[in-house]
Motif scaffolding. Structure first.
Motif, short mmCIF file in Angstrom:
data_model
loop_
_atom_site.label_atom_id
_atom_site.label_comp_id
_atom_site.label_asym_id
_atom_site.label_seq_id
_atom_site.Cartn_x
_atom_site.Cartn_y
_atom_site.Cartn_z
N ALA A 225 0.85 -1.19 0.00
CA ALA A 225 0.00 0.00 0.00
C ALA A 225 0.89 1.24 0.00
O ALA A 225 1.99 1.22 0.53
N ALA A 226 0.40 2.33 -0.61
CA ALA A 226 1.13 3.59 -0.54
C ALA A 226 1.07 4.06 0.91
O ALA A 226 0.11 3.79 1.59
N PRO A 227 2.05 4.77 1.43
CA PRO A 227 3.33 5.21 0.87
C PRO A 227 4.45 4.17 0.99
O PRO A 227 5.60 4.56 0.97
N PHE A 228 4.13 2.92 1.10
CA PHE A 228 5.19 1.90 1.19
C PHE A 228 5.20 1.04 -0.08
O PHE A 228 5.44 -0.15 -0.02
N HIS A 229 4.92 1.65 -1.22
CA HIS A 229 4.70 0.87 -2.43
C HIS A 229 5.90 0.85 -3.36
O HIS A 229 5.88 0.17 -4.36
N SER A 230 6.96 1.62 -3.03
CA SER A 230 7.97 1.91 -4.06
C SER A 230 8.69 0.66 -4.54
O SER A 230 9.23 0.64 -5.63
N TRP A 231 8.68 -0.41 -3.74
CA TRP A 231 9.39 -1.61 -4.17
C TRP A 231 8.57 -2.43 -5.17
O TRP A 231 9.13 -3.21 -5.93
N VAL A 232 7.25 -2.25 -5.17
CA VAL A 232 6.38 -3.23 -5.82
C VAL A 232 6.73 -3.45 -7.29
O VAL A 232 7.00 -4.58 -7.72
N VAL A 233 6.78 -2.33 -8.06
CA VAL A 233 6.92 -2.49 -9.51
C VAL A 233 8.26 -3.13 -9.86
O VAL A 233 8.33 -4.09 -10.64
N VAL A 281 -4.60 6.28 3.74
CA VAL A 281 -3.76 5.31 3.03
C VAL A 281 -4.50 4.75 1.82
O VAL A 281 -3.93 4.60 0.74
N ALA A 282 -5.81 4.49 1.98
CA ALA A 282 -6.58 3.93 0.88
C ALA A 282 -6.62 4.89 -0.30
O ALA A 282 -6.38 4.51 -1.45
N ILE A 283 -6.89 6.18 0.00
CA ILE A 283 -7.00 7.16 -1.09
C ILE A 283 -5.65 7.31 -1.79
O ILE A 283 -5.56 7.30 -3.02
N LEU A 284 -4.57 7.41 -0.97
CA LEU A 284 -3.23 7.54 -1.55
C LEU A 284 -2.89 6.34 -2.43
O LEU A 284 -2.36 6.49 -3.54
N THR A 285 -3.21 5.14 -1.91
CA THR A 285 -2.87 3.93 -2.64
C THR A 285 -3.59 3.89 -3.99
O THR A 285 -2.99 3.58 -5.02
N LEU A 286 -4.87 4.25 -3.98
CA LEU A 286 -5.64 4.23 -5.23
C LEU A 286 -5.05 5.22 -6.23
O LEU A 286 -4.85 4.89 -7.41
N LEU A 287 -4.74 6.44 -5.75
CA LEU A 287 -4.25 7.47 -6.67
C LEU A 287 -2.88 7.10 -7.23
O LEU A 287 -2.65 7.11 -8.44
N ILE A 288 -1.95 6.77 -6.32
CA ILE A 288 -0.58 6.51 -6.75
C ILE A 288 -0.52 5.26 -7.62
O ILE A 288 0.16 5.23 -8.65
N GLY A 289 -1.27 4.23 -7.22
CA GLY A 289 -1.29 3.01 -8.02
C GLY A 289 -1.80 3.27 -9.42
O GLY A 289 -1.23 2.78 -10.40
N SER A 290 -2.86 4.08 -9.55
CA SER A 290 -3.39 4.37 -10.88
C SER A 290 -2.36 5.11 -11.72
O SER A 290 -2.15 4.78 -12.89
#
Lengths: 497, 168
Positions: A225-233, A281-290
């Motif tokens: 989840a964002a803001p801990f997503h930077s490793w995913v891709v 966190v949910a809103i950030l995750t949705l926005l950054i992921g998109s």
């Protein structure tokens, strides 16, 4: 005692399987397909026992005289175990061709995979935070190795190093949080933490809440989840296909098993504090992921980035739980299943193509005219993409429908609307692939449909997705996908406080 | 007296930790790591926990630090082989700004919390007491740790056995 031994059988089988494969991998002459078969056999046996347990178990502490109340067996943990095991079986079978086409797989790969599944199953059973930490580490340490399994590719090694460093840093937060919780409560049992929280005022337990937030950091990191997503891709692109599938789906389900248990039992008294954080966190995750998903040029990268978006949807439902939605927790489990089917199918097609052809299908452009070359594969891919986008008549639509329903039930109409908007954005990157496949001429002649375990499973999963979508509403006498929702809510009822 | 020793140990612990992060030569970072480990062992001794003290010296200092120093010495790091990284003050300032509220919250919470602990048993921290505790109350985590170590061992062997031969 005998019944307890029976309950522990699935876990024991997985561990014995891991040991067996570990020793067996020393034998040089065994073919790789046989390792795969042995692993699947162990997993299937364990799955069958879990299915029988699921019918008969309510809420039980395993070996209470030895393990105290650390080892919990209830319908929820059994349901999650069934999901891990079937997830692993599907992942292994769908990659059957891929394993054969690469020279770097060996017996240890399957042993490590079983160790990882053992950790996940333990995580679903745990009623105590230190055991939870060790289980998370067991599930991830073996995954770190699996990520770097492809020794021909520097990208794979780079992904492994990134994942090891970031993952262990994130894991440290969990143990720090446990230490703080222990300092305040004097116990690491989930039930004791709930009792403490329920009988104290908010301003008396700042340290406890800070500790719980640290634990959330680790869990949010592991699900990406964002803001801990930077490793995913990077990690998802770098790792071999079977491992990417395993991480994107089964590991996520495992982390949600402990997250749901913590959230439903322990965090209940502090929902007012935690819910705002989850919402942000949910809103950030949705926005950054998109944003990430739109900007990807590689298909694997797009699927990786969109997995962040899917975590965002589930976090909406997690937020709805904290507002008192009765139905959000089962919506999360349903969404996990629907995402699992669609994502494993999509990754499965990519891995099948990587094993079947010299030409690598990596970027979007490689899929131009794909439908004229392999019409059945393209049709299956279209179904997976439609399901990931949440198009009606697929199981993905039902998953999103339940998630947004739970948000509306909790009174969060704006957040549900935001989620629907994100779903519309996701149509862009999913339908881009469909358009590329169908609206361009193909450079190669049409190929025959190759019959193998992998392809047949892909088709079966595509059919399952369609059945999950339309079987529910239109055909009255056939059990539909909403049966899964009933099972999930039934399982959630057995969770003890 | 105890608090003086505590502050001396804390000083070494913190300065060691800062050395790990800021030293440019990795061997100095390893020395900082050694300082942290020894000071940590001192902390355990201060708490009368002789088992953890011994384990920290044997495992933490004896195995982990020595191994990392040996690795650093054996791979013969040269300046030109190291990646170019400049420590940018602006980045450090930004990170500090982001972490500061969390540290503040943690400090506030620790100061405010009233820790009331049960009185410790007379044999607290001895190997015997530790073993009893591990094999009665904590037997499940203890057993899973052994599985974790087994899995990690298999992983380490797999990683060290492979050769990195990159296909162009």
């Amino acid at each position: 005692m005998i019944w307890d031994l029976y309950l522990v059988m699935p876990l024991a089988l997985i561990f014995i399987g891991a040991l067996f494969l570990m020793l067996f991998s020393l034998v040089q002459k065994v073919e790789l397909a046989n390792y795969n078969l042995v692993t699947v056999a162990f997993l299937t046996l364990s799955l069958i026992i879990e299915l029988i347990i699921f019918q008969n178990v309510e809420h039980d502490y395993l070996f209470e005289t030895i393990f105290a109340k650390m080892f919990i067996v209830d319908k929820l943990s059994t349901l999650f175990n069934i999901l891990f095991l079937s997830g692993a079986i599907l992942t292994l079978l769908i990659n059957n061709n891929y394993f054969k086409s690469r020279d770097y797989y060996n017996g240890e790969f399957f042993a490590l995979l079983l160790f990882s599944i053992f950790g996940m199953m333990m995580l679903a059973h745990t009623n105590e935070l230190i055991t939870a930490f060790i289980s998370i580490e067991l599930a991830s340490i073996t995954l770190y190795v699996l990520v770097g399994y492809n020794h021909h590719s520097l990208k794979s090694s780079e992904a492994m190093l990134k994942y090891i460093i970031l993952g262990s840093l994130a894991g440290v937060f969990f143990i720090l949080g446990v230490a703080l919780v222990y300092g305040v409560v004097g116990s690491t049992y989930l039930g004791d933490i709930y009792t403490y929280l329920a009988h104290h005022q908010n301003d008396e337990m700042t340290l406890l809440i800070v500790g719980m937030m640290f634990m959330m950091v680790t869990l949010l990191f592991k699900i990406g989840a964002a803001p801990f997503h930077s490793w995913v891709v990077d990690v998802y692109i770098g790792s071999p296909f079977p491992v990417t599938m395993f991480m994107a789906t089964t590991l996520k389900i495992a982390i949600f098993s402990i997250l749901l248990r913590l959230f439903l039992v322990d965090f209940a008294p502090i929902y007012p504090i935690i819910s705002e954080i989850i919402k942000a966190v949910a809103i950030l995750t949705l926005l950054i992921g998109s944003l990430l998903a739109i900007s990807q040029t590689q298909l694997k990268g797009m699927l990786a980035a969109s997995s962040i978006v899917h975590v965002g949807y589930m976090l909406i439902a997690l937020y709805a739980i904290s507002l008192g939605s009765s139905f959000a927790a089962s919506a999360i489990i349903f969404y996990l299943i629907s995402y699992f089917l669609s994502a494993v199918g999509a990754f499965g097609i990519l891995s099948f193509l990587a094993s079947d052809e010299e030409k690598r299908h990596l970027s979007f452009d490689d899929f131009k005219g794909f439908a004229h070359e392999r019409p059945y594969m393209a049709a299956a891919m279209t179904i997976f993409m439609l399901s990931l986008a949440g198009f009606p008549s697929t199981i993905g639509f039902l998953g999103k429908f339940y998630i947004f329903m739970s948000a509306i039930e909790a009174g969060e109409i704006l957040l549900a609307g935001f989620g629907i908007m994100i779903a519309f954005i996701s149509i862009y990157y999913y339908f881009k692939l469909i358009a590329l496949m169908y609206f361009y001429p193909s450079a190669n002649p049409k190929k025959k449909f190759p019959f193998s375990i992998s392809t047949l499973l892909i088709v079966a999963m595509a059919l399952m997705i369609v059945w999950g979508g339309i079987g529910t509403g239109l055909i009255p006498f056939i059990a539909g996908a909403d049966g899964l929702l009933t099972i999930a809510s039934e399982a959630l009822k057995t969770i003890g406080k | 007296m105890e608090s003086i020793i505590f502050f001396v140990l804390a000083f070494f612990l913190l300065s060691g930790a800062i050395m790990i992060v800021f030293c440019k030569e990795s061997i100095y970072s390893a020395i900082g790591f050694l300082m942290v480990m020894v000071a940590m062992a001192g902390m355990f001794a201060l708490l009368h926990h002789s088992f953890l003290f011994l384990a920290q010296i044997l495992v933490g200092v004896g195995a982990v630090v020595v191994l990392s120093i040996m690795i650093i010495l054996s791979i013969n790091l040269k300046d030109e082989n190291q990646p170019q990284q400049n420590i940018m003050p602006s980045k450090i300032a930004l990170t500090t700004l982001m972490v500061a509220p969390i540290v503040g919250l943690l400090l506030y919470a620790v100061i405010k919390a009233d820790f009331t602990f049960a009185p410790i048993a007379p044999n607290f921290g001895t190997i015997e007491a530790m073993g009893k505790e591990l094999f009665t109350h904590w037997v499940l985590p203890f057993e899973i740790v052994s599985i974790l170590l087994l899995g990690a061992m298999v992983g380490a062997i797999v990683l060290s056995h492979r050769r990195l031969d990159v296909k162009s």
